[in-house]
Design a protein around this motif. Structure first.
Motif, mmCIF file in Angstrom:
data_model
loop_
_atom_site.group_PDB
_atom_site.id
_atom_site.type_symbol
_atom_site.label_atom_id
_atom_site.label_comp_id
_atom_site.label_asym_id
_atom_site.label_seq_id
_atom_site.Cartn_x
_atom_site.Cartn_y
_atom_site.Cartn_z
ATOM 1 N N ASN A 79 0.168 -16.454 7.354
ATOM 2 C CA ASN A 79 1.192 -15.293 6.709
ATOM 3 C C ASN A 79 0.321 -14.516 6.629
ATOM 4 N N THR A 80 0.876 -13.285 6.977
ATOM 5 C CA THR A 80 0.245 -12.178 7.211
ATOM 6 C C THR A 80 0.882 -11.309 6.630
ATOM 7 N N VAL A 81 0.062 -9.430 5.479
ATOM 8 C CA VAL A 81 0.804 -8.756 5.099
ATOM 9 C C VAL A 81 0.686 -7.921 5.878
ATOM 10 N N SER A 82 1.991 -7.404 6.048
ATOM 11 C CA SER A 82 1.335 -6.083 7.096
ATOM 12 C C SER A 82 1.695 -4.550 5.858
ATOM 13 N N ILE A 83 0.667 -3.788 6.303
ATOM 14 C CA ILE A 83 1.773 -1.878 5.777
ATOM 15 C C ILE A 83 1.632 -1.000 6.534
ATOM 16 N N ILE A 84 3.119 -0.887 7.246
ATOM 17 C CA ILE A 84 2.994 0.048 8.309
ATOM 18 C C ILE A 84 3.982 1.386 7.478
ATOM 19 N N SER A 85 3.558 2.118 9.208
ATOM 20 C CA SER A 85 4.182 3.764 8.625
ATOM 21 C C SER A 85 4.598 3.989 9.876
ATOM 22 N N HIS A 98 17.986 -5.546 3.198
ATOM 23 C CA HIS A 98 17.300 -3.671 2.606
ATOM 24 C C HIS A 98 16.934 -3.203 4.042
ATOM 25 N N GLN A 99 17.348 -2.134 3.781
ATOM 26 C CA GLN A 99 17.026 -0.780 4.960
ATOM 27 C C GLN A 99 16.432 0.011 4.777
ATOM 28 N N GLN A 100 15.971 0.976 5.370
ATOM 29 C CA GLN A 100 15.197 1.812 5.034
ATOM 30 C C GLN A 100 14.979 2.925 6.708
ATOM 31 N N THR A 101 14.691 4.017 5.904
ATOM 32 C CA THR A 101 14.457 4.705 7.479
ATOM 33 C C THR A 101 12.926 5.142 7.226
ATOM 34 N N MET A 102 12.512 5.208 8.639
ATOM 35 C CA MET A 102 10.382 5.096 8.682
ATOM 36 C C MET A 102 10.221 6.644 9.427
ATOM 37 N N THR A 103 9.315 6.937 8.520
ATOM 38 C CA THR A 103 8.971 8.862 9.035
ATOM 39 C C THR A 103 7.799 9.025 8.436
ATOM 40 N N THR A 104 6.509 9.512 8.826
ATOM 41 C CA THR A 104 5.227 9.201 8.958
ATOM 42 C C THR A 104 4.912 9.708 7.028
ATOM 43 N N ARG A 105 6.099 9.794 6.737
ATOM 44 C CA ARG A 105 5.872 10.199 4.715
ATOM 45 C C ARG A 105 6.571 8.688 4.616
ATOM 46 N N ASP A 106 6.752 7.677 5.057
ATOM 47 C CA ASP A 106 7.462 7.146 3.869
ATOM 48 C C ASP A 106 6.470 5.370 4.581
ATOM 49 N N HIS A 150 10.479 -1.437 -3.158
ATOM 50 C CA HIS A 150 10.709 -0.885 -4.460
ATOM 51 C C HIS A 150 9.359 0.211 -3.793
ATOM 52 N N VAL A 151 8.775 -0.231 -2.799
ATOM 53 C CA VAL A 151 6.971 0.473 -2.239
ATOM 54 C C VAL A 151 7.359 2.134 -2.169
ATOM 55 N N LEU A 152 8.003 2.633 -1.864
ATOM 56 C CA LEU A 152 8.182 4.301 -2.038
ATOM 57 C C LEU A 152 8.642 4.642 -3.648
ATOM 58 N N ARG A 153 8.390 4.082 -4.471
ATOM 59 C CA ARG A 153 8.731 4.814 -5.075
ATOM 60 C C ARG A 153 7.623 4.102 -6.382
ATOM 61 N N SER A 154 5.936 4.033 -5.434
ATOM 62 C CA SER A 154 5.241 3.670 -5.916
ATOM 63 C C SER A 154 3.955 4.719 -6.502
ATOM 64 N N PRO A 155 3.447 5.463 -7.544
ATOM 65 C CA PRO A 155 2.484 6.537 -7.533
ATOM 66 C C PRO A 155 1.670 6.309 -6.549
ATOM 67 N N VAL A 156 1.386 5.013 -6.199
ATOM 68 C CA VAL A 156 0.454 4.342 -5.148
ATOM 69 C C VAL A 156 0.712 4.940 -3.851
ATOM 70 N N THR A 157 1.753 5.211 -3.275
ATOM 71 C CA THR A 157 1.925 5.071 -1.871
ATOM 72 C C THR A 157 2.180 6.356 -0.661
ATOM 73 N N PRO A 158 1.792 7.526 -2.041
ATOM 74 C CA PRO A 158 1.369 8.278 -1.407
ATOM 75 C C PRO A 158 -0.548 8.098 -1.026
ATOM 76 N N LEU A 159 -1.181 7.975 -2.421
ATOM 77 C CA LEU A 159 -2.900 7.810 -1.804
ATOM 78 C C LEU A 159 -2.582 7.209 -1.064
ATOM 79 N N LEU A 160 -1.729 6.019 -0.815
ATOM 80 C CA LEU A 160 -2.355 4.880 0.763
ATOM 81 C C LEU A 160 -2.112 5.426 1.901
ATOM 82 N N LEU A 161 -0.677 6.129 2.217
ATOM 83 C CA LEU A 161 -0.352 6.888 3.245
ATOM 84 C C LEU A 161 -1.691 7.669 3.633
ATOM 85 N N HIS A 162 -2.239 8.061 2.594
ATOM 86 C CA HIS A 162 -2.928 9.764 2.817
ATOM 87 C C HIS A 162 -4.417 8.809 3.142
#
Length: 324
Positions: A79-85, A98-106, A150-162
């Motif tokens: 069992n793995t956890v994946s974080i992908i952009s 659930h379905q969502q678009t993936m770009t460099t900002r997601d 709900h990941v895209l509404r987290s305030p931590v998301t842009p920090l982890l992306l950066h």
């Protein structure tokens, strides 16, 4: 570090070889490829280790589809956890309904026990992925599952992306350097904070928020190093703590706040001074882009940190003359 490249493999064998390499790294899965412009697939996998996470850059000249199901979990029990952009192009992420678009900002997060999930893109593209054993992340599966949509509404998301894109840019140097373990732990703290911020009950959110506050603050600073108005007062206000609490938190973590900021700005300026793509820029422009508004102050601090002035450093072929 290059893990896999289809360039040295016969076209007829590339899909099977790619799948074998991927299963070895990520566990049981299913993969489809669109043929490239020449009728063949061309794929690369690069990897870096920031324990407990492995980071992968998966790129190719044509469309790609990767998916995992509950059956795959039963097949290998990993069992793995994946974080992908998405690093290049545009793709999509599907998780059950659930379905969502993936770009460099997601950003998306999932784990193998979450049921059906897939990522895909059409045409040339690339994805950047952090992968860790779910036990290393240390959060219950139900909390990870609750966070997925709900990941895209987290305030931590842009920090982890950066943070992720910074790790990718540093690549081999960061993964082989003395700070790799600390970067791995910072990554873990950000991932835990992200999941807890949108997937955990209130009590756990507070606990994880307290546990990861300094890491989130430092990640926020890294993401805003170029802002000349990045002051301790602004940092404290953004994180809803008093200035005194900010300094106390930094002190308990062994961080001298102003010196930490200056050092990271100097390191960023040094990287730009040594980068071929920045040879057209003046030293003053590079200094300003890293938050230094006074040229003489920048020169003085740069010399104290690296043993040479910015001009001498650049003229010497951007070789570090003295490492502080």
């Amino acid at each position: 570090m290059l893990l896999f490249d289809t360039g040295s493999i016969a076209p007829a064998d590339r899909a099977d070889a790619y799948r074998e390499a991927t299963v070895t790294e990520t566990g049981s899965c299913a993969i489809d490829h669109e043929p490239g412009p020449d009728g063949h697939i061309s794929k690369r996998i690069e990897t870096w280790n920031f324990a407990p996470f492995s980071m992968y850059l998966n790129s190719g000249n044509s469309g790609f589809r990767y998916w995992q199901t509950a059956r795959h979990l039963r097949q290998d029990s990993w069992n793995t956890v994946s974080i992908i952009s998405q690093a290049v192009g545009q793709g999509s992420f599907i998780w059950n309904d659930h379905q969502q678009t993936m770009t460099t900002r997601d950003l998306i997060i999932t784990n193998k026990s979450a049921g059906y999930w897939e990522i895909n893109w059409t045409g040339p593209g690339a994805t950047l992925c952090l992968l860790a054993d779910a036990g290393q992340v240390g959060l219950p599966d139900r909390i990870v599952h609750a966070a997925v949509p709900h990941v895209l509404r987290s305030p931590v998301t842009p920090l982890l992306l950066h943070h992720m894109h910074g790790l990718r840019q540093g690549g081999d140097a960061l993964a082989s350097g003395p700070g790799a373990d600390e970067l791995g732990q910072a990554t873990l703290a950000l991932v835990r904070a992200l999941v807890a911020s949108v997937g955990a009950p209130e009590g756990m959110r507070r606990e994880v928020a307290d546990e990861t506050r300094l890491t989130r603050i430092l990640a926020y600073i890294r993401a805003h190093l170029a802002d000349p108005d990045l002051t301790p007062a602004r940092i404290a206000a953004v994180h809803n703590i008093s200035l005194r609490s900010l300094y106390r938190l930094c002190e308990s973590g062994g961080v001298s706040l102003e010196q930490w900021i200056i050092r990271r700005r100097l390191e960023g300026a040094r990287r730009d001074l040594s980068a071929p793509e920045h040879t057209h820029r003046t030293i003053d422009a590079i200094a300003r882009s890293w938050g230094f508004t006074n040229a003489s102050h920048f020169t003085r601090r740069f010399r104290a940190a690296f043993g040479a002035s910015p001009r001498t450093f650049r003229a010497a072929g951007a070789r570090p003359i003295l490492e502080a």
